[in-house]
Design a protein around this motif. Structure first.
Motif, short mmCIF file in Angstrom:
data_model
loop_
_atom_site.label_atom_id
_atom_site.label_comp_id
_atom_site.label_asym_id
_atom_site.label_seq_id
_atom_site.Cartn_x
_atom_site.Cartn_y
_atom_site.Cartn_z
N ARG A 295 0.84 -1.20 0.00
CA ARG A 295 0.00 0.00 0.00
C ARG A 295 0.88 1.26 0.00
N GLU A 298 1.98 1.81 -3.50
CA GLU A 298 0.88 2.31 -4.33
C GLU A 298 0.58 3.77 -4.01
N CYS A 299 0.65 4.09 -2.75
CA CYS A 299 0.26 5.44 -2.33
C CYS A 299 1.34 6.49 -2.58
N ASN A 302 0.27 8.77 -5.12
CA ASN A 302 -1.16 9.05 -4.99
C ASN A 302 -1.37 10.04 -3.84
N SER A 304 -4.27 11.42 -3.05
CA SER A 304 -5.67 11.53 -2.64
C SER A 304 -5.81 11.28 -1.13
N GLU A 306 -7.49 9.27 0.61
CA GLU A 306 -7.47 7.89 1.11
C GLU A 306 -6.05 7.36 1.30
N CYS A 307 -5.08 8.05 0.75
CA CYS A 307 -3.70 7.63 0.95
C CYS A 307 -2.99 8.44 2.03
C1 NAG Z 1 -5.25 6.70 -5.79
O1 NAG Z 1 -6.10 7.79 -5.90
C2 NAG Z 1 -7.27 7.60 -6.68
C3 NAG Z 1 -8.06 8.86 -6.67
O2 NAG Z 1 -7.24 9.94 -7.00
C4 NAG Z 1 -8.05 6.41 -6.19
O3 NAG Z 1 -9.14 6.16 -7.04
C5 NAG Z 1 -7.18 5.20 -6.09
O4 NAG Z 1 -7.88 4.11 -5.58
C6 NAG Z 1 -5.98 5.49 -5.26
N1 NAG Z 1 -5.10 4.34 -5.15
C7 NAG Z 1 -4.82 3.75 -4.00
C8 NAG Z 1 -3.84 2.62 -4.03
O5 NAG Z 1 -5.29 4.09 -2.96
#
Ligand code: NAG
Ligand code: NAG
Ligand code: NAG
Ligand code: NAG
Ligand code: NAG
Ligand code: NAG
Length: 398
Positions: A295, A298-299, A302, A304, A306-307
Protein backbone atom coordinates in the motif's frame (compact mmCIF):
# COMPACT_ATOMS: atom_id res chain seq x y z
CA UNK A 1 1.27 -17.10 1.27
CA UNK A 2 1.72 -14.96 -1.78
CA UNK A 3 5.31 -14.58 -2.78
CA UNK A 4 6.53 -11.05 -2.41
CA UNK A 5 6.51 -9.39 -5.82
CA UNK A 6 9.18 -7.04 -4.66
CA UNK A 7 12.61 -6.72 -6.04
CA UNK A 8 15.38 -7.63 -3.72
CA UNK A 9 18.38 -5.48 -3.54
CA UNK A 10 21.73 -6.60 -2.38
CA UNK A 11 23.76 -4.36 -0.21
CA UNK A 12 26.77 -5.87 1.39
CA UNK A 13 27.39 -5.16 5.00
CA UNK A 14 29.69 -2.21 4.56
CA UNK A 15 27.73 -0.72 1.71
CA UNK A 16 24.99 0.66 3.90
CA UNK A 17 26.54 4.11 4.06
CA UNK A 18 26.76 4.22 0.28
CA UNK A 19 23.15 4.16 -0.70
CA UNK A 20 22.35 4.55 -4.36
CA UNK A 21 21.37 8.18 -4.66
CA UNK A 22 18.21 7.24 -6.56
CA UNK A 23 16.78 5.21 -3.69
CA UNK A 24 14.67 6.74 -0.95
CA UNK A 25 13.77 5.11 2.32
CA UNK A 26 9.99 5.19 2.60
CA UNK A 27 9.02 2.86 5.43
CA UNK A 28 10.49 0.82 8.24
CA UNK A 29 8.95 -2.14 10.05
CA UNK A 30 10.51 -3.18 13.33
CA UNK A 31 9.88 -6.47 15.08
CA UNK A 32 11.48 -7.08 18.43
CA UNK A 33 11.39 -9.52 21.29
CA UNK A 34 10.62 -8.15 24.76
CA UNK A 35 13.57 -7.63 27.09
CA UNK A 36 14.88 -9.60 30.05
CA UNK A 37 12.03 -11.17 32.03
CA UNK A 38 11.28 -13.45 34.92
CA UNK A 39 10.36 -17.10 34.17
CA UNK A 40 6.87 -17.51 32.70
CA UNK A 41 6.34 -20.63 34.83
CA UNK A 42 8.47 -23.35 36.32
CA UNK A 43 8.76 -27.04 37.21
CA UNK A 44 7.20 -28.83 40.14
CA UNK A 45 10.23 -29.26 42.43
CA UNK A 46 11.61 -25.79 41.86
CA UNK A 47 12.66 -24.03 45.05
CA UNK A 48 12.52 -20.69 43.27
CA UNK A 49 8.88 -20.00 43.93
CA UNK A 50 6.95 -17.03 42.63
CA UNK A 51 8.01 -15.10 45.74
CA UNK A 52 11.49 -14.77 44.25
CA UNK A 53 10.20 -12.74 41.33
CA UNK A 54 9.54 -9.20 42.43
CA UNK A 55 10.65 -7.41 39.28
CA UNK A 56 8.51 -5.35 36.95
CA UNK A 57 5.32 -5.61 38.95
CA UNK A 58 6.15 -9.02 40.38
CA UNK A 59 5.24 -12.57 39.45
CA UNK A 60 5.82 -14.79 36.46
CA UNK A 61 6.84 -13.54 33.05
CA UNK A 62 7.34 -9.86 33.90
CA UNK A 63 9.79 -7.46 32.31
CA UNK A 64 12.69 -6.73 34.66
CA UNK A 65 14.61 -3.45 34.98
CA UNK A 66 17.35 -5.12 32.89
CA UNK A 67 14.74 -5.71 30.20
CA UNK A 68 13.59 -2.10 30.41
CA UNK A 69 17.16 -0.95 29.99
CA UNK A 70 17.71 -3.26 27.02
CA UNK A 71 14.77 -1.70 25.26
CA UNK A 72 15.75 1.82 26.13
CA UNK A 73 19.14 1.09 24.53
CA UNK A 74 17.51 -0.48 21.49
CA UNK A 75 15.18 2.50 21.14
CA UNK A 76 18.19 4.78 21.26
CA UNK A 77 19.88 2.77 18.51
CA UNK A 78 16.77 3.05 16.39
CA UNK A 79 16.76 6.80 17.02
CA UNK A 80 20.41 7.00 15.98
CA UNK A 81 19.70 5.07 12.83
CA UNK A 82 16.56 6.87 11.67
CA UNK A 83 16.55 10.24 13.38
CA UNK A 84 20.08 11.26 14.32
CA UNK A 85 21.59 10.70 10.90
CA UNK A 86 23.65 7.58 11.68
CA UNK A 87 23.07 7.01 8.86
CA UNK A 88 19.60 8.36 8.16
CA UNK A 89 17.47 11.39 8.82
CA UNK A 90 14.20 9.63 8.20
CA UNK A 91 11.84 10.41 11.09
CA UNK A 92 11.12 13.69 12.81
CA UNK A 93 13.15 14.39 15.97
CA UNK A 94 9.95 14.59 18.02
CA UNK A 95 7.23 11.99 18.21
CA UNK A 96 4.71 12.54 15.41
CA UNK A 97 1.57 10.48 15.87
CA UNK A 98 1.08 10.18 12.11
CA UNK A 99 4.57 8.81 11.49
CA UNK A 100 4.82 6.14 14.15
CA UNK A 101 2.61 3.23 15.16
CA UNK A 102 3.47 0.70 17.85
CA UNK A 103 1.63 -2.54 18.42
CA UNK A 104 2.43 -4.97 21.22
CA UNK A 105 0.95 -8.28 22.20
CA UNK A 106 -1.34 -8.03 25.21
CA UNK A 107 1.34 -9.14 27.64
CA UNK A 108 2.80 -6.92 30.36
CA UNK A 109 6.33 -7.61 29.19
CA UNK A 110 5.81 -6.68 25.53
CA UNK A 111 3.74 -3.61 26.45
CA UNK A 112 6.44 -2.41 28.85
CA UNK A 113 9.19 -3.27 26.37
CA UNK A 114 7.46 -1.07 23.81
CA UNK A 115 7.12 1.72 26.37
CA UNK A 116 10.81 1.41 27.31
CA UNK A 117 11.81 1.36 23.67
CA UNK A 118 9.88 4.55 23.01
CA UNK A 119 11.67 6.22 25.92
CA UNK A 120 14.94 5.44 24.15
CA UNK A 121 13.56 6.72 20.88
CA UNK A 122 11.76 9.90 21.91
CA UNK A 123 12.57 10.97 25.46
CA UNK A 124 15.32 13.57 25.67
CA UNK A 125 18.25 13.03 28.00
CA UNK A 126 20.12 15.59 29.96
CA UNK A 127 21.71 18.04 27.57
CA UNK A 128 19.33 17.18 24.73
CA UNK A 129 16.57 19.56 23.79
CA UNK A 130 14.85 18.11 20.75
CA UNK A 131 11.49 17.89 22.54
CA UNK A 132 9.15 20.78 23.11
CA UNK A 133 7.92 21.28 26.68
CA UNK A 134 4.31 22.34 26.57
CA UNK A 135 3.74 20.39 23.35
CA UNK A 136 5.31 16.98 23.81
CA UNK A 137 4.84 16.84 27.57
CA UNK A 138 3.49 19.10 30.31
CA UNK A 139 5.65 21.73 31.91
CA UNK A 140 4.85 20.58 35.41
CA UNK A 141 7.06 19.76 38.33
CA UNK A 142 6.80 16.05 38.99
CA UNK A 143 6.78 15.13 35.31
CA UNK A 144 9.96 13.09 34.61
CA UNK A 145 12.35 15.41 32.82
CA UNK A 146 12.23 14.86 29.07
CA UNK A 147 9.76 11.99 29.23
CA UNK A 148 7.39 11.81 26.25
CA UNK A 149 4.58 9.24 26.54
CA UNK A 150 3.87 7.31 23.33
CA UNK A 151 0.71 5.25 22.77
CA UNK A 152 1.16 1.49 22.56
CA UNK A 153 -1.63 -0.40 20.81
CA UNK A 154 -2.67 -3.97 21.41
CA UNK A 155 -5.54 -6.36 20.83
CA UNK A 156 -6.99 -9.03 23.06
CA UNK A 157 -4.40 -11.77 23.38
CA UNK A 158 -6.71 -14.67 22.55
CA UNK A 159 -7.54 -13.05 19.22
CA UNK A 160 -4.00 -12.06 18.33
CA UNK A 161 -3.09 -14.43 15.52
CA UNK A 162 -0.60 -11.97 14.12
CA UNK A 163 1.97 -11.84 16.90
CA UNK A 164 1.13 -14.67 19.30
CA UNK A 165 1.95 -17.59 17.08
CA UNK A 166 1.05 -20.21 19.69
CA UNK A 167 -2.50 -19.01 20.11
CA UNK A 168 -5.26 -21.59 19.68
CA UNK A 169 -5.13 -22.87 16.12
CA UNK A 170 -6.65 -26.30 15.45
CA UNK A 171 -4.89 -26.51 12.08
CA UNK A 172 -1.49 -25.92 13.64
CA UNK A 173 -2.24 -28.55 16.29
CA UNK A 174 -3.32 -31.06 13.67
CA UNK A 175 -0.26 -30.53 11.51
CA UNK A 176 2.05 -30.72 14.52
CA UNK A 177 0.43 -34.02 15.55
CA UNK A 178 1.10 -35.26 12.01
CA UNK A 179 4.66 -33.99 12.25
CA UNK A 180 5.21 -36.17 15.31
CA UNK A 181 4.19 -39.23 13.28
CA UNK A 182 6.99 -38.63 10.75
CA UNK A 183 10.10 -40.74 11.14
CA UNK A 184 12.29 -37.63 11.38
CA UNK A 185 10.52 -36.30 14.46
CA UNK A 186 9.58 -39.59 16.10
CA UNK A 187 13.08 -41.04 15.67
CA UNK A 188 14.48 -37.98 17.32
CA UNK A 189 11.97 -37.92 20.18
CA UNK A 190 12.52 -41.64 20.78
CA UNK A 191 16.29 -41.57 20.43
CA UNK A 192 18.27 -42.84 23.39
CA UNK A 193 19.81 -39.40 23.87
CA UNK A 194 16.49 -37.68 24.18
CA UNK A 195 14.60 -40.28 26.19
CA UNK A 196 17.46 -40.70 28.67
CA UNK A 197 17.63 -36.96 29.16
CA UNK A 198 13.86 -36.70 29.65
CA UNK A 199 13.95 -39.58 32.14
CA UNK A 200 16.63 -37.89 34.20
CA UNK A 201 14.93 -34.50 34.09
CA UNK A 202 11.57 -35.99 35.00
CA UNK A 203 13.26 -37.49 38.01
CA UNK A 204 14.89 -34.20 39.05
CA UNK A 205 11.84 -32.04 38.42
CA UNK A 206 9.16 -34.20 40.02
CA UNK A 207 6.93 -33.96 37.00
CA UNK A 208 6.83 -35.30 33.47
CA UNK A 209 9.41 -33.48 31.36
CA UNK A 210 9.05 -34.16 27.66
CA UNK A 211 10.40 -32.54 24.47
CA UNK A 212 7.36 -30.29 24.20
CA UNK A 213 7.42 -28.78 27.69
CA UNK A 214 11.21 -28.73 27.92
CA UNK A 215 11.31 -25.02 27.07
CA UNK A 216 9.80 -24.17 30.46
CA UNK A 217 12.68 -25.85 32.27
CA UNK A 218 15.24 -24.43 29.86
CA UNK A 219 14.00 -20.89 30.49
CA UNK A 220 13.56 -21.24 34.23
CA UNK A 221 17.07 -22.62 34.80
CA UNK A 222 18.67 -19.98 32.63
CA UNK A 223 16.94 -17.12 34.42
CA UNK A 224 17.38 -18.50 37.94
CA UNK A 225 21.09 -18.97 37.36
CA UNK A 226 21.33 -15.43 36.05
CA UNK A 227 19.46 -13.86 38.98
CA UNK A 228 20.50 -15.99 41.94
CA UNK A 229 24.01 -17.26 41.18
CA UNK A 230 24.87 -17.68 44.90
CA UNK A 231 22.03 -20.00 45.81
CA UNK A 232 21.23 -21.52 42.43
CA UNK A 233 23.49 -24.56 42.76
CA UNK A 234 22.29 -25.25 46.30
CA UNK A 235 18.69 -25.06 45.19
CA UNK A 236 19.38 -27.11 42.07
CA UNK A 237 22.04 -29.66 43.08
CA UNK A 238 21.54 -31.77 39.95
CA UNK A 239 22.34 -28.87 37.64
CA UNK A 240 25.49 -28.85 35.52
CA UNK A 241 26.38 -26.67 32.56
CA UNK A 242 26.83 -29.81 30.46
CA UNK A 243 23.30 -30.91 31.31
CA UNK A 244 21.98 -27.48 30.43
CA UNK A 245 23.76 -27.66 27.09
CA UNK A 246 21.97 -30.95 26.37
CA UNK A 247 18.66 -29.34 27.28
CA UNK A 248 19.48 -26.43 24.98
CA UNK A 249 20.35 -28.71 22.07
CA UNK A 250 17.20 -30.80 22.36
CA UNK A 251 14.96 -27.82 23.04
CA UNK A 252 16.31 -25.97 20.00
CA UNK A 253 15.77 -29.00 17.81
CA UNK A 254 12.18 -29.36 19.02
CA UNK A 255 11.53 -25.68 18.36
CA UNK A 256 12.96 -26.06 14.86
CA UNK A 257 10.58 -28.95 14.19
CA UNK A 258 7.67 -26.92 15.56
CA UNK A 259 8.55 -24.17 13.11
CA UNK A 260 8.70 -26.66 10.25
CA UNK A 261 12.48 -26.57 9.93
CA UNK A 262 14.05 -29.86 8.85
CA UNK A 263 10.65 -31.04 7.64
CA UNK A 264 10.65 -29.43 4.22
CA UNK A 265 9.07 -31.68 1.64
CA UNK A 266 7.96 -34.22 4.26
CA UNK A 267 4.42 -35.05 3.18
CA UNK A 268 1.80 -36.73 5.40
CA UNK A 269 -1.77 -37.17 4.20
CA UNK A 270 -1.02 -34.85 1.32
CA UNK A 271 0.23 -32.10 3.60
CA UNK A 272 3.75 -30.76 3.26
CA UNK A 273 4.47 -30.61 6.98
CA UNK A 274 7.43 -28.23 6.94
CA UNK A 275 5.90 -25.79 4.52
CA UNK A 276 2.52 -25.79 6.26
CA UNK A 277 3.94 -25.20 9.73
CA UNK A 278 6.04 -22.35 8.44
CA UNK A 279 3.06 -20.79 6.69
CA UNK A 280 0.74 -21.11 9.67
CA UNK A 281 3.20 -19.59 12.11
CA UNK A 282 4.80 -16.89 10.00
CA UNK A 283 2.34 -16.25 7.20
CA UNK A 284 0.00 -13.81 8.90
CA UNK A 285 2.83 -11.51 9.90
CA UNK A 286 4.49 -11.59 6.49
CA UNK A 287 1.13 -10.79 4.92
CA UNK A 288 0.60 -7.90 7.30
CA UNK A 289 4.00 -6.41 6.52
CA UNK A 290 3.64 -7.13 2.83
CA UNK A 291 0.22 -5.49 2.60
CA UNK A 292 1.41 -2.36 4.36
CA UNK A 293 4.51 -2.12 2.18
CA UNK A 294 2.47 -2.70 -0.92
CA UNK A 295 0.00 0.00 0.00
CA UNK A 296 2.90 2.32 0.76
CA UNK A 297 4.28 1.72 -2.72
CA UNK A 298 0.88 2.31 -4.33
CA UNK A 299 0.26 5.44 -2.33
CA UNK A 300 3.63 7.03 -3.03
CA UNK A 301 2.29 8.26 -6.34
CA UNK A 302 -1.16 9.05 -4.99
CA UNK A 303 -1.96 12.23 -3.13
CA UNK A 304 -5.67 11.53 -2.64
CA UNK A 305 -7.15 11.66 0.85
CA UNK A 306 -7.47 7.89 1.11
CA UNK A 307 -3.70 7.63 0.95
CA UNK A 308 -3.04 10.31 3.58
CA UNK A 309 -2.65 7.86 6.48
CA UNK A 310 -0.29 5.63 4.52
CA UNK A 311 1.74 8.50 3.14
CA UNK A 312 2.36 9.82 6.63
CA UNK A 313 3.16 6.48 8.22
CA UNK A 314 6.88 5.73 8.27
CA UNK A 315 7.67 3.51 11.25
CA UNK A 316 5.58 0.52 12.31
CA UNK A 317 6.80 -1.49 15.28
CA UNK A 318 5.68 -4.87 16.58
CA UNK A 319 6.60 -5.65 20.19
CA UNK A 320 6.38 -9.40 20.50
CA UNK A 321 8.08 -12.65 21.39
CA UNK A 322 10.98 -14.93 20.50
CA UNK A 323 8.39 -17.21 18.88
CA UNK A 324 7.21 -14.37 16.63
CA UNK A 325 10.69 -13.57 15.37
CA UNK A 326 11.56 -17.20 14.88
CA UNK A 327 8.33 -17.90 12.98
CA UNK A 328 9.18 -15.05 10.62
CA UNK A 329 12.80 -16.19 10.24
CA UNK A 330 11.64 -19.76 9.63
CA UNK A 331 9.14 -18.77 7.00
CA UNK A 332 11.79 -16.77 5.16
CA UNK A 333 14.30 -19.57 5.64
CA UNK A 334 16.84 -17.45 7.46
CA UNK A 335 16.41 -18.84 10.99
CA UNK A 336 19.82 -20.47 11.27
CA UNK A 337 21.48 -17.46 9.77
CA UNK A 338 19.75 -14.96 12.01
CA UNK A 339 20.11 -16.84 15.30
CA UNK A 340 23.36 -18.48 16.29
CA UNK A 341 24.54 -20.83 17.53
CA UNK A 342 20.99 -22.15 17.99
CA UNK A 343 17.67 -21.55 19.63
CA UNK A 344 15.27 -18.65 19.74
CA UNK A 345 16.35 -14.99 19.51
CA UNK A 346 17.63 -13.43 22.73
CA UNK A 347 15.93 -10.68 24.71
CA UNK A 348 15.29 -7.46 22.79
CA UNK A 349 16.60 -8.94 19.54
CA UNK A 350 15.16 -6.84 16.74
CA UNK A 351 14.80 -7.11 13.00
CA UNK A 352 14.23 -4.00 10.90
CA UNK A 353 12.71 -4.29 7.46
CA UNK A 354 13.40 -1.25 5.34
CA UNK A 355 11.40 -0.43 2.25
CA UNK A 356 13.26 1.60 -0.33
CA UNK A 357 11.80 3.16 -3.42
CA UNK A 358 13.52 4.12 -6.65
CA UNK A 359 11.67 7.28 -7.53
CA UNK A 360 12.90 7.16 -11.13
CA UNK A 361 11.63 3.68 -11.91
CA UNK A 362 8.96 3.39 -9.19
CA UNK A 363 10.47 0.06 -8.18
CA UNK A 364 10.42 -1.11 -4.56
CA UNK A 365 13.38 -2.67 -2.81
CA UNK A 366 13.85 -3.83 0.72
CA UNK A 367 16.56 -4.90 3.03
CA UNK A 368 16.90 -6.25 6.51
CA UNK A 369 18.80 -5.20 9.52
CA UNK A 370 19.14 -7.50 12.46
CA UNK A 371 19.82 -5.66 15.69
CA UNK A 372 20.97 -7.87 18.46
CA UNK A 373 22.28 -5.78 21.26
CA UNK A 374 23.26 -8.66 23.47
CA UNK A 375 25.85 -10.25 21.28
CA UNK A 376 29.38 -8.99 21.48
CA UNK A 377 30.98 -8.95 18.08
CA UNK A 378 29.83 -7.23 14.96
CA UNK A 379 30.96 -9.65 12.31
CA UNK A 380 28.81 -11.40 9.81
CA UNK A 381 30.16 -14.68 8.64
CA UNK A 382 30.95 -14.56 4.95
CA UNK A 383 29.73 -18.13 4.55
CA UNK A 384 26.30 -17.18 5.75
CA UNK A 385 26.38 -13.93 3.86
CA UNK A 386 27.06 -15.70 0.61
CA UNK A 387 24.15 -18.06 1.11
CA UNK A 388 21.81 -15.15 1.50
CA UNK A 389 23.38 -12.63 -0.71
CA UNK A 390 20.74 -12.96 -3.37
CA UNK A 391 17.91 -12.48 -0.96
CA UNK A 392 18.71 -10.12 1.85
CA UNK A 393 21.35 -8.06 3.37
CA UNK A 394 21.63 -8.37 7.13
CA UNK A 395 23.26 -5.55 8.92
CA UNK A 396 24.37 -6.27 12.45
CA UNK A 397 24.63 -3.19 14.55
CA UNK A 398 25.55 -3.39 18.20
C1 NAG B 1 -5.25 6.70 -5.79
O1 NAG B 1 -6.10 7.79 -5.90
C2 NAG B 1 -7.27 7.60 -6.68
C3 NAG B 1 -8.06 8.86 -6.67
O2 NAG B 1 -7.24 9.94 -7.00
C4 NAG B 1 -8.05 6.41 -6.19
O3 NAG B 1 -9.14 6.16 -7.04
C5 NAG B 1 -7.18 5.20 -6.09
O4 NAG B 1 -7.88 4.11 -5.58
C6 NAG B 1 -5.98 5.49 -5.26
N1 NAG B 1 -5.10 4.34 -5.15
C7 NAG B 1 -4.82 3.75 -4.00
C8 NAG B 1 -3.84 2.62 -4.03
O5 NAG B 1 -5.29 4.09 -2.96
C1 NAG C 1 19.80 7.31 -11.23
O1 NAG C 1 18.80 7.86 -12.05
C2 NAG C 1 19.30 8.53 -13.20
C3 NAG C 1 18.12 9.17 -13.92
O2 NAG C 1 17.11 8.24 -14.19
C4 NAG C 1 20.01 7.51 -14.09
O3 NAG C 1 20.56 8.17 -15.22
C5 NAG C 1 21.12 6.86 -13.28
O4 NAG C 1 21.71 5.82 -14.05
C6 NAG C 1 20.57 6.26 -12.00
N1 NAG C 1 21.67 5.76 -11.20
C7 NAG C 1 21.79 4.49 -10.88
C8 NAG C 1 23.00 4.14 -10.09
O5 NAG C 1 20.95 3.65 -11.18
C1 NAG D 1 0.19 -8.56 34.09
O1 NAG D 1 0.60 -9.89 34.11
C2 NAG D 1 -0.20 -10.75 34.91
C3 NAG D 1 0.43 -12.11 34.86
O2 NAG D 1 0.62 -12.54 33.55
C4 NAG D 1 -1.59 -10.79 34.42
O3 NAG D 1 -2.38 -11.59 35.23
C5 NAG D 1 -2.12 -9.39 34.43
O4 NAG D 1 -3.38 -9.40 33.86
C6 NAG D 1 -1.23 -8.49 33.67
N1 NAG D 1 -1.70 -7.16 33.85
C7 NAG D 1 -2.06 -6.42 32.84
C8 NAG D 1 -2.59 -5.08 33.21
O5 NAG D 1 -1.98 -6.78 31.69
C1 NAG E 1 23.57 -37.59 21.38
O1 NAG E 1 24.45 -37.12 22.38
C2 NAG E 1 25.81 -37.03 22.00
C3 NAG E 1 26.61 -36.61 23.18
O2 NAG E 1 26.10 -35.43 23.73
C4 NAG E 1 25.94 -36.04 20.85
O3 NAG E 1 27.25 -35.98 20.42
C5 NAG E 1 25.03 -36.48 19.73
O4 NAG E 1 25.06 -35.51 18.70
C6 NAG E 1 23.62 -36.64 20.21
N1 NAG E 1 22.79 -37.15 19.17
C7 NAG E 1 21.62 -36.58 18.87
C8 NAG E 1 20.85 -37.24 17.80
O5 NAG E 1 21.19 -35.60 19.44
C1 NAG F 1 21.12 -39.68 33.31
O1 NAG F 1 21.52 -39.96 34.63
C2 NAG F 1 22.43 -41.03 34.73
C3 NAG F 1 22.65 -41.32 36.20
O2 NAG F 1 23.07 -40.17 36.86
C4 NAG F 1 23.70 -40.67 34.01
O3 NAG F 1 24.63 -41.72 34.05
C5 NAG F 1 23.39 -40.35 32.54
O4 NAG F 1 24.54 -39.89 31.89
C6 NAG F 1 22.31 -39.32 32.46
N1 NAG F 1 21.91 -39.15 31.07
C7 NAG F 1 21.63 -37.99 30.54
C8 NAG F 1 21.26 -37.98 29.09
O5 NAG F 1 21.63 -36.94 31.16
C1 NAG G 1 6.32 6.48 -11.85
O1 NAG G 1 5.04 6.87 -11.41
C2 NAG G 1 4.63 8.15 -11.84
C3 NAG G 1 3.28 8.46 -11.22
O2 NAG G 1 2.35 7.49 -11.56
C4 NAG G 1 4.52 8.16 -13.35
O3 NAG G 1 4.16 9.46 -13.78
C5 NAG G 1 5.88 7.79 -13.93
O4 NAG G 1 5.76 7.69 -15.32
C6 NAG G 1 6.35 6.48 -13.38
N1 NAG G 1 7.69 6.21 -13.83
C7 NAG G 1 8.03 5.06 -14.39
C8 NAG G 1 9.46 4.96 -14.86
O5 NAG G 1 7.25 4.13 -14.52
Amino acid sequence: MKTLPLCFIVFLFQAIYAIDGNLTLVMVHALWRHGDRTPTETYHNDKFTVDYWKYGGGGWGQLTPIGMKQHMILGRKIRDRYINGHPYNFLKPQYDQQEVFVRATDKNRTLLSAASNMIGMYSAREGENFNRPGYDFPEESGWPVGYVPIPIHTIDDAGDHLLDVDNACPLQDTVWELAKTTSIVSNYFNSENVTALMRNLTNFCGEDINPENLWILFNALKIEKQYFPEVFQNFTPWYTDALWEQIDIVNSQVQDFQNGLGLEGVVVKGIDIGRTLRKIRGGTLVNDIYNRMNRKAECLINTSQECAYTNNLKFFAYSAHDTTLYALFSLLDVAHFAVQPRGYPLYSACVLIEQWQDLNTNKTYFKWCNFDILKGSSSTSSIFASILVFLFSFVFIR
